[in-house]
Write a protein that holds these residues in place. Structure first.
Motif, PDB file in Angstrom:
ATOM      1  N   HIS A  65       0.859  -1.181   0.000  1.00  0.00           N
ATOM      2  CA  HIS A  65       0.000   0.000   0.000  1.00  0.00           C
ATOM      3  C   HIS A  65       0.895   1.230   0.000  1.00  0.00           C
ATOM      4  CE1 HIS A  65      -3.324  -2.628   1.933  1.00  0.00           C
ATOM      5  NE2 HIS A  65      -3.494  -2.545   0.626  1.00  0.00           N
ATOM      6  N   ASN A 108       4.697  -1.758  -4.557  1.00  0.00           N
ATOM      7  CA  ASN A 108       3.817  -0.815  -5.249  1.00  0.00           C
ATOM      8  C   ASN A 108       4.507   0.549  -5.375  1.00  0.00           C
ATOM      9  OD1 ASN A 108       1.665   0.694  -6.237  1.00  0.00           O
ATOM     10  ND2 ASN A 108       0.457   0.593  -4.355  1.00  0.00           N
ATOM     11  N   THR A 116      -0.687   7.040  -2.586  1.00  0.00           N
ATOM     12  CA  THR A 116      -2.010   6.425  -2.524  1.00  0.00           C
ATOM     13  C   THR A 116      -1.907   4.998  -2.019  1.00  0.00           C
ATOM     14  OG1 THR A 116      -1.853   5.670  -4.827  1.00  0.00           O
ATOM     15  CG2 THR A 116      -2.872   7.821  -4.435  1.00  0.00           C
ATOM     16  N   ARG A 117      -2.979   4.541  -1.403  1.00  0.00           N
ATOM     17  CA  ARG A 117      -3.036   3.152  -0.954  1.00  0.00           C
ATOM     18  C   ARG A 117      -2.986   2.210  -2.157  1.00  0.00           C
ATOM     19  NH1 ARG A 117      -5.316  -0.062   3.325  1.00  0.00           N
ATOM     20  NH2 ARG A 117      -6.316  -1.947   2.522  1.00  0.00           N
ATOM     21  N   ALA A 118      -3.762   2.529  -3.192  1.00  0.00           N
ATOM     22  CA  ALA A 118      -3.868   1.697  -4.377  1.00  0.00           C
ATOM     23  C   ALA A 118      -2.688   1.918  -5.314  1.00  0.00           C
ATOM     24  CB  ALA A 118      -5.181   1.997  -5.104  1.00  0.00           C
ATOM     25  N   ASP A 124      -6.488  -1.779  -5.194  1.00  0.00           N
ATOM     26  CA  ASP A 124      -5.872  -2.158  -3.922  1.00  0.00           C
ATOM     27  C   ASP A 124      -5.288  -3.558  -4.092  1.00  0.00           C
ATOM     28  OD1 ASP A 124      -5.329  -3.087  -1.316  1.00  0.00           O
ATOM     29  OD2 ASP A 124      -6.934  -1.879  -0.454  1.00  0.00           O
ATOM     30  N   ARG A 127      -6.605  -6.528  -2.252  1.00  0.00           N
ATOM     31  CA  ARG A 127      -7.978  -6.967  -2.551  1.00  0.00           C
ATOM     32  C   ARG A 127      -8.059  -7.495  -3.983  1.00  0.00           C
ATOM     33  NH1 ARG A 127      -7.599  -6.002   2.024  1.00  0.00           N
ATOM     34  NH2 ARG A 127      -8.929  -4.719   3.386  1.00  0.00           N
ATOM     35  N   ASN A 128      -6.919  -7.853  -4.561  1.00  0.00           N
ATOM     36  CA  ASN A 128      -6.815  -8.080  -5.998  1.00  0.00           C
ATOM     37  C   ASN A 128      -6.776  -9.552  -6.398  1.00  0.00           C
ATOM     38  OD1 ASN A 128      -4.400  -7.450  -8.600  1.00  0.00           O
ATOM     39  ND2 ASN A 128      -6.599  -7.112  -8.691  1.00  0.00           N
ATOM     40  N   PRO A 151     -11.949   3.697  -2.290  1.00  0.00           N
ATOM     41  CA  PRO A 151     -10.877   2.870  -1.735  1.00  0.00           C
ATOM     42  C   PRO A 151     -11.254   1.393  -1.714  1.00  0.00           C
ATOM     43  CG  PRO A 151     -12.003   4.078   0.012  1.00  0.00           C
ATOM     44  CD  PRO A 151     -12.540   4.608  -1.288  1.00  0.00           C
ATOM     45  N   TRP A 152     -10.230   0.549  -1.600  1.00  0.00           N
ATOM     46  CA  TRP A 152     -10.358  -0.910  -1.508  1.00  0.00           C
ATOM     47  C   TRP A 152     -10.949  -1.534  -2.778  1.00  0.00           C
ATOM     48  CZ3 TRP A 152     -12.462   1.962   2.779  1.00  0.00           C
ATOM     49  CH2 TRP A 152     -11.575   2.082   3.854  1.00  0.00           C
ATOM     50  N   ARG A 154     -11.178  -3.772  -5.930  1.00  0.00           N
ATOM     51  CA  ARG A 154     -10.609  -5.080  -6.232  1.00  0.00           C
ATOM     52  C   ARG A 154     -10.121  -5.204  -7.664  1.00  0.00           C
ATOM     53  NH1 ARG A 154     -14.456  -9.895  -4.745  1.00  0.00           N
ATOM     54  NH2 ARG A 154     -12.491 -10.977  -5.150  1.00  0.00           N
ATOM     55  N   HIS A 188       2.690  -3.651   6.964  1.00  0.00           N
ATOM     56  CA  HIS A 188       1.670  -2.626   6.733  1.00  0.00           C
ATOM     57  C   HIS A 188       1.542  -1.751   7.983  1.00  0.00           C
ATOM     58  CE1 HIS A 188      -0.293  -4.353   3.051  1.00  0.00           C
ATOM     59  NE2 HIS A 188       0.359  -5.421   3.477  1.00  0.00           N
TER      60      HIS A 188
END
Length: 344
Positions: A65, A108, A116-118, A124, A127-128, A151-152, A154, A188
């Motif tokens: 992340h 990442n 960014t988180r993603a 994300d 969640r992929n 957010p989050w 997939r 994390h």
């Protein structure tokens, strides 16, 4: 093609300095490259130690992340410590003769650069994977396919996993899942006031097949570091999630018999940093990272010591893995601690 590192991505420049210092004692490869607005970022895998598949291995992963920079910094600090010890630490060299170390500090890099988180596609990475929760996952946080603007996300249904996700999976499959015993640690931040060590599953509240081994590792940590403050638990005790990469890889690892793969996620409690410095609430980076230097140094010291413990535990796994009646006892104790008590 040579990747030009923008000056804003200090972690990638630091990784290359560490690799240069390690020289021929490290093996480096670029698993994939990520394009962000014309800039190309490499995703590196660094390995050292015995490549023989008969010896155990440990993989350390960070930066999944991009907003949680402290995860990448912990893995970089661990790698830096190993490289700085190579010229003089005889015991480290003996350890490396009988085990393999794997590092992916910046899974990442596009997300790190953008803050960014993603990843840059808005996905994300945690969640992929193609794994769906058995029961209802919490709205949004458990993974959603509504929009990359939320957010989050997939990713689109039926689409291939993102390049960064595939790179992480490829390294795990080639370096860890080819062995009879391995551990993975993914670093994390951002969950509560305590530092937590999570293990699968995230997609179901059912216990994993290697629950006794997880309990034995937790017991080993308690006995070795008697004053530690980690909460060791299955992720499902907190919430269920779709698409967890470590669930996906753990399920792959369980397909052939006789293999022990123990994936762990370190969730550093970032709310504690906010509690001590409430002004961090007003910056996005401050919600997930220690912004005051002495707190960051304290975080790095504590967690690098834990990563060293994990490497030693993997190296000496034959001395603590439970078997026979001992394994049955660990299974019963783990069920009582993490599953039956939660239902009362």
């Amino acid at each position: 093609m040579r990747c030009v590192i923008p000056p804003e991505l200090a972690e990638l420049a630091e990784l290359q300095r560490i690799v240069q210092q390690g020289g021929a004692q490290l093996q480096q490869r670029v698993v994939c490259e990520v394009d962000v607005g014309g800039r190309r970022f490499p995703v590196h895998a660094i390995t050292l130690g015995n490549p023989d598949p008969d010896v155990p291995a440990v993989g350390f992963f960070g930066g999944v992340h991009g907003l949680e920079r402290i995860g990448a910094e912990v893995v970089l600090a661990c790698l830096r410590s190993v490289v700085n010890r190579l010229p003089w630490d005889v015991l480290l060299h003996r350890q490396l003769e009988v085990m393999r170390l794997v590092f992916m500090p910046l899974v990442n890099p596009g997300g790190l650069w953008r803050g960014t988180r993603a990843n840059p596609q808005g996905v994300d990475l945690m969640r992929n994977a193609p794994v769906d929760a058995d029961d209802r996952a919490p709205f949004l946080i458990g993974g959603q396919r509504l929009s990359a603007g939320l957010p989050w996300y997939r990713g689109a249904l039926g689409a291939a996993m993102q390049a960064e996700s595939q790179a992480l999976c490829r390294v795990v499959e080639e370096e860890l899942l080819t062995r009879r015993f391995s551990i993975a640690v993914d670093c994390h931040s951002g969950f509560g006031l305590r530092d937590r060590i999570w293990f699968p599953y995230a997609h179901t509240a059912r216990p994993i097949p290697h629950l006794p081994e997880m309990h034995a590792l937790n017991r080993l940590l308690d006995q070795t570091h008697t004053h530690h403050r980690y909460v060791f638990e299955p992720q499902s005790r907190q919430y269920l999630a779709h698409g967890d990469l470590w669930d996906h890889l753990y399920l792959r690892a369980c397909e052939p018999p006789g293999r022990v793969f123990l994936p762990l996620t370190l969730e550093m409690g970032s709310w504690l940093w906010v509690k001590k410095n409430p002004r961090q609430l007003f910056t996005r980076q401050g919600l997930f990272n220690p912004l005051i230097e002495h707190r960051q140094q304290r975080v790095l010291r504590r967690h690098v010591a834990w990563l060293d413990f994990i490497a030693r535990a993997a190296c000496g796994h034959a001395g603590w893995l439970p078997r026979g009646a001992a394994r049955a006892r660990h299974q019963e104790q783990a069920l009582e601690r993490w599953y039956r008590s939660a239902r009362r």
